[in-house]
Design a protein around this motif. Structure first.
Motif, PDB file in Angstrom:
ATOM      1  N   ASP A   5       0.952  -9.755 -12.880  1.00  0.00           N
ATOM      2  CA  ASP A   5      -0.213  -9.596 -12.009  1.00  0.00           C
ATOM      3  C   ASP A   5      -0.007  -8.534 -10.925  1.00  0.00           C
ATOM      4  O   ASP A   5      -0.906  -8.252 -10.140  1.00  0.00           O
ATOM      5  CB  ASP A   5      -0.561 -10.931 -11.339  1.00  0.00           C
ATOM      6  CG  ASP A   5      -0.990 -11.977 -12.359  1.00  0.00           C
ATOM      7  OD1 ASP A   5      -1.457 -11.577 -13.452  1.00  0.00           O
ATOM      8  OD2 ASP A   5      -0.835 -13.181 -12.078  1.00  0.00           O
ATOM      9  N   LEU A   6       1.203  -7.969 -10.835  1.00  0.00           N
ATOM     10  CA  LEU A   6       1.491  -6.979  -9.794  1.00  0.00           C
ATOM     11  C   LEU A   6       0.918  -5.623 -10.168  1.00  0.00           C
ATOM     12  O   LEU A   6       0.989  -5.190 -11.326  1.00  0.00           O
ATOM     13  CB  LEU A   6       3.002  -6.852  -9.586  1.00  0.00           C
ATOM     14  CG  LEU A   6       3.729  -8.074  -9.016  1.00  0.00           C
ATOM     15  CD1 LEU A   6       5.229  -7.813  -8.978  1.00  0.00           C
ATOM     16  CD2 LEU A   6       3.219  -8.415  -7.627  1.00  0.00           C
ATOM     17  N   SER A   7       0.367  -4.951  -9.180  1.00  0.00           N
ATOM     18  CA  SER A   7      -0.150  -3.605  -9.396  1.00  0.00           C
ATOM     19  C   SER A   7       0.984  -2.595  -9.249  1.00  0.00           C
ATOM     20  O   SER A   7       2.097  -2.931  -8.823  1.00  0.00           O
ATOM     21  CB  SER A   7      -1.253  -3.288  -8.387  1.00  0.00           C
ATOM     22  OG  SER A   7      -0.704  -3.264  -7.071  1.00  0.00           O
ATOM     23  N   LEU A  12       5.914  -0.394  -6.404  1.00  0.00           N
ATOM     24  CA  LEU A  12       6.485   0.673  -5.584  1.00  0.00           C
ATOM     25  C   LEU A  12       6.908   0.163  -4.214  1.00  0.00           C
ATOM     26  O   LEU A  12       7.980   0.507  -3.690  1.00  0.00           O
ATOM     27  CB  LEU A  12       5.486   1.823  -5.429  1.00  0.00           C
ATOM     28  CG  LEU A  12       5.231   2.664  -6.683  1.00  0.00           C
ATOM     29  CD1 LEU A  12       4.132   3.693  -6.421  1.00  0.00           C
ATOM     30  CD2 LEU A  12       6.507   3.362  -7.114  1.00  0.00           C
ATOM     31  N   SER A  13       6.063  -0.679  -3.600  1.00  0.00           N
ATOM     32  CA  SER A  13       6.384  -1.190  -2.258  1.00  0.00           C
ATOM     33  C   SER A  13       7.633  -2.062  -2.287  1.00  0.00           C
ATOM     34  O   SER A  13       8.454  -2.017  -1.375  1.00  0.00           O
ATOM     35  CB  SER A  13       5.195  -1.980  -1.694  1.00  0.00           C
ATOM     36  OG  SER A  13       4.959  -3.149  -2.467  1.00  0.00           O
ATOM     37  N   ARG A  14       7.822  -2.827  -3.359  1.00  0.00           N
ATOM     38  CA  ARG A  14       9.004  -3.679  -3.454  1.00  0.00           C
ATOM     39  C   ARG A  14      10.267  -2.859  -3.697  1.00  0.00           C
ATOM     40  O   ARG A  14      11.335  -3.167  -3.162  1.00  0.00           O
ATOM     41  CB  ARG A  14       8.811  -4.716  -4.562  1.00  0.00           C
ATOM     42  CG  ARG A  14       7.692  -5.688  -4.225  1.00  0.00           C
ATOM     43  CD  ARG A  14       7.578  -6.838  -5.164  1.00  0.00           C
ATOM     44  NE  ARG A  14       6.443  -7.681  -4.757  1.00  0.00           N
ATOM     45  CZ  ARG A  14       6.287  -8.947  -5.119  1.00  0.00           C
ATOM     46  NH1 ARG A  14       7.190  -9.517  -5.882  1.00  0.00           N
ATOM     47  NH2 ARG A  14       5.236  -9.636  -4.722  1.00  0.00           N
ATOM     48  N   ILE A  15      10.133  -1.823  -4.501  1.00  0.00           N
ATOM     49  CA  ILE A  15      11.277  -0.938  -4.731  1.00  0.00           C
ATOM     50  C   ILE A  15      11.681  -0.239  -3.439  1.00  0.00           C
ATOM     51  O   ILE A  15      12.863  -0.179  -3.084  1.00  0.00           O
ATOM     52  CB  ILE A  15      10.944   0.098  -5.829  1.00  0.00           C
ATOM     53  CG1 ILE A  15      10.820  -0.599  -7.186  1.00  0.00           C
ATOM     54  CG2 ILE A  15      12.027   1.184  -5.886  1.00  0.00           C
ATOM     55  CD1 ILE A  15      10.295   0.297  -8.284  1.00  0.00           C
ATOM     56  N   VAL A  16      10.669   0.270  -2.704  1.00  0.00           N
ATOM     57  CA  VAL A  16      10.953   0.932  -1.420  1.00  0.00           C
ATOM     58  C   VAL A  16      11.572  -0.051  -0.444  1.00  0.00           C
ATOM     59  O   VAL A  16      12.510   0.280   0.296  1.00  0.00           O
ATOM     60  CB  VAL A  16       9.663   1.546  -0.840  1.00  0.00           C
ATOM     61  CG1 VAL A  16       9.895   2.025   0.592  1.00  0.00           C
ATOM     62  CG2 VAL A  16       9.188   2.704  -1.710  1.00  0.00           C
ATOM     63  N   ASP A  17      11.067  -1.284  -0.443  1.00  0.00           N
ATOM     64  CA  ASP A  17      11.589  -2.325   0.447  1.00  0.00           C
ATOM     65  C   ASP A  17      13.075  -2.574   0.175  1.00  0.00           C
ATOM     66  O   ASP A  17      13.900  -2.623   1.100  1.00  0.00           O
ATOM     67  CB  ASP A  17      10.789  -3.611   0.231  1.00  0.00           C
ATOM     68  CG  ASP A  17      11.148  -4.684   1.249  1.00  0.00           C
ATOM     69  OD1 ASP A  17      11.631  -4.330   2.343  1.00  0.00           O
ATOM     70  OD2 ASP A  17      10.951  -5.870   0.950  1.00  0.00           O
ATOM     71  N   ILE A  18      13.445  -2.710  -1.108  1.00  0.00           N
ATOM     72  CA  ILE A  18      14.845  -2.947  -1.480  1.00  0.00           C
ATOM     73  C   ILE A  18      15.720  -1.767  -1.097  1.00  0.00           C
ATOM     74  O   ILE A  18      16.824  -1.923  -0.545  1.00  0.00           O
ATOM     75  CB  ILE A  18      14.950  -3.234  -2.992  1.00  0.00           C
ATOM     76  CG1 ILE A  18      14.278  -4.568  -3.319  1.00  0.00           C
ATOM     77  CG2 ILE A  18      16.419  -3.258  -3.435  1.00  0.00           C
ATOM     78  CD1 ILE A  18      14.129  -4.834  -4.796  1.00  0.00           C
ATOM     79  N   LEU A  19      15.247  -0.546  -1.370  1.00  0.00           N
ATOM     80  CA  LEU A  19      16.029   0.652  -1.045  1.00  0.00           C
ATOM     81  C   LEU A  19      16.248   0.781   0.461  1.00  0.00           C
ATOM     82  O   LEU A  19      17.342   1.146   0.905  1.00  0.00           O
ATOM     83  CB  LEU A  19      15.311   1.902  -1.575  1.00  0.00           C
ATOM     84  CG  LEU A  19      15.276   2.061  -3.101  1.00  0.00           C
ATOM     85  CD1 LEU A  19      14.460   3.280  -3.484  1.00  0.00           C
ATOM     86  CD2 LEU A  19      16.694   2.176  -3.661  1.00  0.00           C
ATOM     87  N   LEU A  20      15.222   0.468   1.248  1.00  0.00           N
ATOM     88  CA  LEU A  20      15.361   0.554   2.707  1.00  0.00           C
ATOM     89  C   LEU A  20      16.354  -0.467   3.227  1.00  0.00           C
ATOM     90  O   LEU A  20      17.158  -0.175   4.122  1.00  0.00           O
ATOM     91  CB  LEU A  20      13.995   0.357   3.384  1.00  0.00           C
ATOM     92  CG  LEU A  20      13.020   1.527   3.286  1.00  0.00           C
ATOM     93  CD1 LEU A  20      11.664   1.144   3.867  1.00  0.00           C
ATOM     94  CD2 LEU A  20      13.572   2.748   4.026  1.00  0.00           C
ATOM     95  N   VAL A  21      16.328  -1.673   2.667  1.00  0.00           N
ATOM     96  CA  VAL A  21      17.273  -2.709   3.091  1.00  0.00           C
ATOM     97  C   VAL A  21      18.708  -2.268   2.786  1.00  0.00           C
ATOM     98  O   VAL A  21      19.606  -2.385   3.627  1.00  0.00           O
ATOM     99  CB  VAL A  21      16.959  -4.045   2.405  1.00  0.00           C
ATOM    100  CG1 VAL A  21      18.101  -5.049   2.621  1.00  0.00           C
ATOM    101  CG2 VAL A  21      15.656  -4.618   2.941  1.00  0.00           C
TER     102      VAL A  21
END
Length: 276
Positions: A5-7, A12-21
């Motif tokens: 169900d994810l767009s 992209l936002s989750r990938i960016v979130d993980i990379l930033l962490v």
């Protein structure tokens, strides 16, 4: 929310979130690198691993002890890591925590090596006694506190001037952190090893002493002979030539430098290796 169900934007936002962490964690590790916090972090990881092992093997008493250590660990971390936390917040406030790159660091190391090499060469020729300890992974904060704080940019001229005889700071050791002379006239622990030659004085014993309890790279210039010596990992390399000293300095302090040794070992040919 199910993955189907994810767009694309959610992905992209989750990938960016993980990379930033991960990037923030990496930068925080870089901030505490070179301090005693590194060793303390290793201890915390050991406690966590023991906690999981005790649960796996049903070691209830040991598991309870590790659980208590983890439960109260947050408060202990704030107390133990206070200097490192303050330092990280200061760097964050100055906008410096995300500013450094590998190329910059290597260039700084090369400038540091050049300044130390020039100063040591000058003092050796004129028989100006010197004791210089360069911090590496293990912090030297305890020894810095025994000296006079300088917090000055490292230059060969300043390093020479500190050790000029009969000046207020010439006794004791200079401690270098990164590209700064952090303190002068510092007291280092004297080695009690019986293997150190009786011909060597207090500076050499102090250099061996600090190398026995930390991974610092320490340089000694003899006041009597002008000989250059180096200590690391509890060992004393005595009476090095200028070329040998320069090669060792670059090998130990400049990232990625490869040193070619002659067939007759660098130390066997000239330096006298003495156990500390």
């Amino acid at each position: 929310m199910p993955f189907e169900d994810l767009s694309i934007m959610d992905y992209l936002s989750r990938i960016v979130d993980i990379l930033l962490v991960w990037y923030v964690i990496y930068k925080l590790i870089m901030v505490i690198r070179g301090t005693k916090a590194v060793q303390l972090l290793k201890g915390i990881f050991v406690i966590i691993i023991v906690r999981f092992l005790s649960e796996f093997f049903n070691l209830h008493t040991l598991g309870w002890m590790m659980e208590q250590a983890i439960t109260w660990g947050f408060l202990a971390i704030i107390i133990i890591f206070q200097p490192e936390l303050r330092r990280a917040l200061e760097q964050l406030g100055r906008g410096r925590i995300f500013a450094r790159g590998g190329i910059q660091e290597e260039e700084e190391q090369k400038r540091k090596v050049a300044a130390i090499r020039e100063a040591v060469s000058y003092m050796a020729k004129r028989r100006i006694g010197a004791l210089i300890s360069i911090e590496r992974e293990t912090g030297l904060g305890d020894y810095i506190e025994t000296g006079i704080p300088l917090n000055s940019t490292l230059t060969s001229q300043l390093l020479i001037n500190i050790f000029i005889p009969n000046t207020p700071l010439h006794d004791g050791a200079v401690v270098i952190q990164k590209n700064h002379i952090t303190a002068a006239a510092c007291y280092l622990p004297l080695s009690e090893s019986p293997f150190i030659s009786k011909d060597l004085g207090t500076r050499h014993r102090a250099a061996v002493g600090i190398s026995e309890v930390t991974d610092a790279f320490t340089i000694v210039v003899s006041e009597e002979t002008g000989n250059i010596s180096v200590t690391q990992h509890g060992e004393l390399y005595h009476d090095l030539s200028s070329d040998e000293f320069e090669q060792l300095l670059e090998k130990e302090l400049v990232t990625g430098t490869k040193v070619k040794y002659t067939s007759s070992s660098l130390w066997k040919r000239k330096g006298k290796k003495e156990r500390g």
